[in-house]
Design an enzyme around this catalytic site. Structure first.
Site, PDB file in Angstrom:
ATOM      1  CB  ALA A   1      -0.502  -0.531   1.108  1.00  0.00           C
ATOM      2  NE  ARG A   2       2.828   2.970  -4.854  1.00  0.00           N
ATOM      3  CZ  ARG A   2       2.850   1.282  -5.529  1.00  0.00           C
ATOM      4  NH1 ARG A   2       3.153   0.341  -4.696  1.00  0.00           N
ATOM      5  NH2 ARG A   2       3.026   1.270  -7.014  1.00  0.00           N
TER       6      ARG A   2
END
Ligand SMILES: Cc1cc2nc3c(=O)[nH]c(=O)nc-3n(C[C@H](O)[C@H](O)[C@H](O)COP(=O)(O)O)c2cc1C
Length: 213
Positions: free
Chosen positions: A191-192
């Protein structure tokens, strides 16, 4: 077959994490661990790194070189001192290196000052290279405009005939060492939420700080 558009291409990283509790206190040790893991994982050219230099007009440029040695003094690669990178380093010794081990979802960035290694060290490595590479160091005026492929092949044949099996090291060819002042270790996260640990040399020791991804 439909190829994905660039806008739709993205990858979710999930192989590993890099936590302060597990990171080495010395960046060289952390680097050694990651480089050995990259080599062990049998990815192509784990020793390839991007080298960025800056011209006297303050214009940056990059190219790929191979790391050939590293120790507490720094990271070493070999090249033509008259090349574009050589000329830029002569004018501005500050440079940056970057490894991108795609398959391991890892990046290492290193910044510092560059110096030439000793003539003895350059001699030693030069004479360990295959004959064709030693001839190539004479035959190719790296980064200069040349007339044609044929010109290069003729140049190579000329130096091969001149030196036979024993080309000496050209005076314009040798090693550079980047002495690190700052490192960053990047590990892709889901999720970055990537992990980024920065090491900076401060007051005689390495300060470790986490950077926002
Ligand atoms: C995987 C890879 C490794 C390379 N290793 C070196 C190297 O160790 N030394 C070198 O001078 N050029 C190396 N090159 C070529 C450089 O990327 C570059 O073309 C050359 O050094 C000229 O750069 P310059 O004109 O910016 O000085 C390598 C290229 C690749 C793709």
């Amino acid at each position: 077959m439909n190829t994905p558009s660039l806008a739709d291409m993205r990858k979710n990283y999930q192989q590993a994490e890099l936590l302060e509790s597990h990171a080495a206190a010395q960046p060289l040790q952390q680097f050694g661990t990651w480089l050995q893991e990259a080599i062990a994982s049998q990815i192509p050219e784990p020793n390839a790194m991007t080298l960025a230099t800056v011209s006297s007009e303050l214009r940056p440029s990059t190219r790929v070189v191979l790391i050939k040695a590293y120790d507490e003094r720094g990271l070493v690669w070999f090249t033509n001192y008259n090349s574009r990178k050589g000329r830029e380093l002569a004018g501005n010794p500050f440079a940056a290196l970057q490894f991108h081990w795609v398959e391991l979802e890892r990046v290492v960035r290193i910044e510092g000052r560059v110096e030439k290694i000793s003539e003895e060290e350059s001699d030693q490595y030069f004479h360990s290279r295959p004959l064709a590479s030693r001839i190539g160091a004479w035959a190719s005026p790296q980064s200069e405009v040349i007339a044609s492929r044929e010109w290069l092949e003729t140049s190579s044949q000329k130096f091969a005939a001149q030196f036979a099996q024993h080309p000496p090291r050209p005076p314009h060819w040798g090693g550079y060492r980047l002495v690190p002042e700052q490192w960053e270790f990047w590990q892709g996260g889901s999720a970055r939420l990537h992990d980024r640990l920065q090491y900076q040399w401060r007051n005689g020791q390495w300060l470790i700080q986490r950077l926002a991804p």
